[in-house]
Design a protein around this motif. Structure first.
Motif, PDB file in Angstrom:
ATOM      1  N   UNK C   1      -6.694  10.332  -9.213  1.00 51.77           N
ATOM      2  CA  UNK C   1      -6.350   8.933  -8.887  1.00 51.77           C
ATOM      3  C   UNK C   1      -7.203   7.982  -9.718  1.00 51.77           C
ATOM      4  N   UNK C   2      -6.587   6.934 -10.172  1.00 47.39           N
ATOM      5  CA  UNK C   2      -7.342   6.004 -11.007  1.00 47.39           C
ATOM      6  C   UNK C   2      -8.132   5.040 -10.131  1.00 47.39           C
ATOM      7  N   UNK C   3      -9.092   4.400 -10.735  1.00 41.82           N
ATOM      8  CA  UNK C   3      -9.895   3.414 -10.018  1.00 41.82           C
ATOM      9  C   UNK C   3      -9.077   2.130  -9.836  1.00 41.82           C
ATOM     10  N   UNK C   4      -8.948   1.689  -8.600  1.00 44.98           N
ATOM     11  CA  UNK C   4      -8.110   0.517  -8.355  1.00 44.98           C
ATOM     12  C   UNK C   4      -8.907  -0.777  -8.259  1.00 44.98           C
ATOM     13  N   UNK C   5     -10.171  -0.718  -8.564  1.00 49.09           N
ATOM     14  CA  UNK C   5     -10.955  -1.939  -8.599  1.00 49.09           C
ATOM     15  C   UNK C   5     -11.386  -2.397  -7.217  1.00 49.09           C
ATOM     16  N   UNK C   7     -10.214  -4.454  -5.103  1.00 49.19           N
ATOM     17  CA  UNK C   7      -9.234  -4.749  -4.057  1.00 49.19           C
ATOM     18  C   UNK C   7      -8.361  -3.540  -3.739  1.00 49.19           C
ATOM     19  N   UNK C  10      -6.354  -3.356  -0.446  1.00 48.76           N
ATOM     20  CA  UNK C  10      -5.133  -4.173  -0.351  1.00 48.76           C
ATOM     21  C   UNK C  10      -3.955  -3.454  -0.990  1.00 48.76           C
ATOM     22  N   UNK C  11      -4.227  -2.863  -2.156  1.00 51.20           N
ATOM     23  CA  UNK C  11      -3.145  -2.192  -2.878  1.00 51.20           C
ATOM     24  C   UNK C  11      -2.646  -1.003  -2.066  1.00 51.20           C
ATOM     25  N   UNK C  13      -2.946  -0.394   1.197  1.00 48.16           N
ATOM     26  CA  UNK C  13      -2.249  -0.791   2.425  1.00 48.16           C
ATOM     27  C   UNK C  13      -0.838  -1.280   2.102  1.00 48.16           C
ATOM     28  N   UNK C  14      -0.709  -2.053   1.023  1.00 50.91           N
ATOM     29  CA  UNK C  14       0.612  -2.567   0.651  1.00 50.91           C
ATOM     30  C   UNK C  14       1.571  -1.419   0.371  1.00 50.91           C
ATOM     31  N   UNK C  15       1.116  -0.453  -0.461  1.00 51.88           N
ATOM     32  CA  UNK C  15       1.988   0.673  -0.799  1.00 51.88           C
ATOM     33  C   UNK C  15       2.284   1.527   0.434  1.00 51.88           C
TER      34      UNK C  15
END
Lengths: 254, 221, 47
Positions: C1-5, C7, C10-11, C13-15
Motif C-alpha cells: 500500500x502506498x503512503x496516503x499522506x 489525511x 479521510x481517504x 473512510x471515504x473509500x
C-alpha cells in the motif's frame, strides 16, 4: 404454461424490444457483460487511483477522494435525467417500461447522491477545513437527495402503481427545473466550492489525474446501468407476481 | 371569464363560511413569531437580524398547512369531477382555484405580518420590504403547492407527503425571498433578488396550473 | 500500500463508506430480484 399466439409480430421493432415481457427476455443477456465490464473498470480504475496517479500539488493525496466523489456526483444528476426521460415516456407515450425505469431509478439515485455528499464531506474537511459548507452546489445536491427520498416515499404511498407512475412523472418533470438550478447555482452563491471540474474550461488537470477519474466515472456509470437493468427486471417480475396473486385470489373467491 | 370569476367567488365564499379555518391559519402564523423569541431569547438585535428568515419560514409552514384543503374537499364530494364539464378549460378552473386559495389562505397571513414584525423588532422599512417580498413570492409558493396537493389528492395520508415533495422545489423561493428583504448585502443584490423572485413567480404561476390539472385528471381516470 | 499522506484516514473512510454503500446496493438489488423471481415461480408451480 402453453404458448399462446404471438401478438408481438405486428409491432415494430421498438415496441417489440420495449414490451415488458420481451424486455425480460433480452435484458437477461445484458446482465453478465455489464457485470464483467464494471468489475474490470473498477479494478483498473482503483489501480490507477491508488498506484498510478500522482498526488495533486495543492491537495496532496486527498485528490484520490475525487475519483469516487466526482463519479457519484455525476450519477446523482444522470439518474435524475434518466427519471425525467422516463417520466416523459410515461406521460407522452404511456409506455409501461418507462414507468418501470422511473421507479427503478429512484432508490439508485438516492444512493449515489448520498455517496456524493458523503465523499464530498470527507474531501472538504482536509482541503477546505470543513465537512459541510452551505454553498450552491452542495446545497443543490442535498435538495436533490431530498427530492429522491420524497419520490421514493410517494411511490410507496400509492397502492395502484400504474396511476402512481403518471402522477409521479408530473412531479419528476416539475422537479427537473431543479437540475439547471444545480448547474447554475455554483455561479450564484459560490463561496468555497471549486468550479465545475469537468466543464467547458476543458481539461484543467493533468492527464495523470484525468485518466483514473474518467475510468472511475465509466465504472460507476456501468454499475448504474447494471443495477438499473436488474431493478427494472425485478419490478417487471413484481408486477407479474402481483397479477398472478390477484388472479389466484379471484379464482378462490369464485 | 364569467365562469372563471364565479369559481373564484364560489371558493372564497366556501372559505369564508368556514371562518375558523382561516383564523386558525393566521394564528399558527403568528404563533411562530411568538415561539421563536421564546426559543432563542429576547435579544432585540438578534431577533431583528433573523426576522426576515423567520417570517418566510412562518409563511412557508402556514402555506404548507393550508395546502391540503386546496383540492381535497372538492375531490371528495365530486364537484371537481363536475367542473371538468364546465364551459372553460379545466386548467383555467385550477388557476381560478389557485387565485382563490391565495386570496383566502395567503393574503390573511400577509395582512397579519405587521403583528409578527412588531414581535420580531423589525423597523418599518424592512416591514415594507417583507410585505413586498411576500406579495411577490407567495404565488410561486402556492403554485408548487398546488402541484403537490393535486398529486396527492387521492391519498388518505396525503397531508404529510405533499409538503415533503414541495419543500425542496420551493427552496429557491425561500432563498430569493429572504434576500429580497435583507439590507446591506451589497448594492443591487436585494432588488436583483426581488426581480428573480418575481420571475420565478410568473413562470410557476403560468406553468403549474397545467401540471396540477393534469394530475387531477389522471387521478380521476 | 502506498503512503496516503497526512489525511489517509479521510481517504480510507471515504473509500470504505462508498464500498459499503455500493455493496449494500448490489446485494439488495440481487436479493430483490431473487425474491420476485421466487414469487413468480411459486405461482407458476401452483398452476
Amino acid at each position: 404454461m402453453t404458448q399462446k399466439i404471438d401478438p408481438l409480430k405486428k409491432m415494430n421493432w421498438f415496441d417489440r424490444i420495449a414490451h415488458p415481457g420481451q424486455f425480460l427476455k433480452w435484458s437477461r443477456y445484458l446482465i453478465l457483460p455489464l457485470a464483467i465490464l464494471s468489475v474490470i473498470l473498477f479494478g483498473v480504475g482503483l489501480w490507477f487511483a491508488f498506484f498510478n496517479s500522482p498526488e495533486d500539488y495543492q491537495m496532496g493525496d486527498t485528490v484520490r477522494i475525487m475519483y469516487i466523489h466526482v463519479p457519484n456526483a455525476w450519477l446523482s444528476q444522470l439518474v435524475y435525467v434518466t427519471m425525467a426521460v422516463s417520466a416523459i415516456g410515461t406521460l407522452v407515450w404511456r409506455h409501461p417500461l418507462a414507468d418501470v425505469a422511473m421507479k427503478a431509478a429512484a432508490p439508485l439515485g438516492a444512493a449515489f447522491t448520498t455517496m456524493a455528499l458523503f465523499t464530498g464531506a470527507l474531501w472538504g474537511r482536509p482541503t477546505w477545513g470543513t465537512y459541510w459548507e452551505w454553498d450552491g452546489r452542495m446545497t443543490a445536491t442535498l435538495i436533490l437527495l431530498l427530492m429522491y427520498l420524497g419520490i421514493i416515499a410517494l411511490w410507496r404511498s400509492f397502492d395502484d402503481q400504474l396511476r402512481a407512475a403518471k402522477l409521479i412523472a408530473i412531479i419528476v418533470l416539475v422537479g427537473t427545473i431543479n437540475i439547471p438550478i444545480i448547474k447554475f447555482s455554483v455561479d450564484w452563491w459560490n463561496t468555497l466550492h471549486q468550479p465545475s471540474i469537468v466543464s467547458s474550461e476543458g481539461l484543467s488537470m493533468p492527464a495523470s489525474i484525468y485518466t483514473p477519474l474518467l475510468i472511475m466515472m465509466l465504472a460507476f456509470t456501468t454499475l448504474f446501468a447494471l443495477l438499473q437493468t436488474n431493478a427494472m427486471r425485478t419490478e417487471i417480475l413484481r408486477r407479474k407476481a402481483d397479477r398472478q396473486l390477484r388472479k389466484s385470489l379471484n379464482k378462490e373467491n369464485g | 371569464m364569467k365562469a372563471f370569476l364565479s369559481i373564484i367567488r364560489r371558493d372564497i365564499k366556501l372559505a369564508t363560511s368556514s371562518f375558523g379555518d382561516m383564523l386558525t391559519l393566521v394564528l399558527f402564523f403568528i404563533m411562530i413569531g411568538v415561539i421563536v423569541p421564546i426559543a432563542i431569547g429576547p435579544d432585540k438585535n438578534l431577533l431583528a437580524s433573523i426576522a426576515p428568515g423567520v417570517i418566510w419560514i412562518a409563511a412557508f409552514l402556514s402555506s404548507l398547512l393550508a395546502l391540503d384543503k386546496m383540492f381535497r374537499q372538492d375531490f371528495d364530494d365530486g364537484s371537481l369531477l363536475a367542473m371538468r364539464h364546465a364551459s372553460i378549460s379545466f386548467e383555467a378552473i385550477v388557476f381560478a382555484k389557485l387565485i382563490a386559495h391565495w386570496l383566502t389562505s395567503i393574503l390573511p397571513l400577509i395582512i397579519a405580518t405587521p403583528m409578527l414584525a412588531l414581535m420580531l423588532n423589525m423597523n418599518t422599512q424592512i416591514l415594507i420590504y417583507t410585505i413586498i417580498s411576500l406579495l411577490v413570492g407567495t404565488p410561486a409558493l402556492i403554485s408548487f403547492g398546488a402541484v403537490g396537493a393535486a398529486i396527492t389528492v387521492s391519498l388518505r395520508r396525503g397531508g404529510l407527503i405533499a409538503p415533503v415533495l414541495i419543500l425542496p422545489l420551493s427552496l429557491p423561493i425561500l432563498i430569493f425571498g429572504v434576500s429580497a428583504i435583507k439590507l446591506g448585502t451589497g448594492a443591487g443584490t436585494q432588488s436583483a433578488a426581488l426581480l428573480i423572485l418575481g420571475a420565478i413567480s410568473l413562470i410557476t404561476v403560468a406553468f403549474t396550473p397545467f401540471a396540477s390539472a393534469l394530475a387531477l385528471k389522471l387521478t380521476q381516470e | 500500500m502506498i503512503d496516503l499522506g497526512p489525511h489517509a484516514s479521510f481517504i480510507i473512510i471515504a473509500y470504505l463508506g462508498v464500498a459499503i454503500v455500493t455493496l449494500a446496493l448490489i446485494i439488495s438489488n440481487i436479493a430483490q430480484y431473487k425474491k420476485q423471481k421466487n414469487r413468480v415461480k411459486s405461482f407458476e408451480d401452483k398452476g
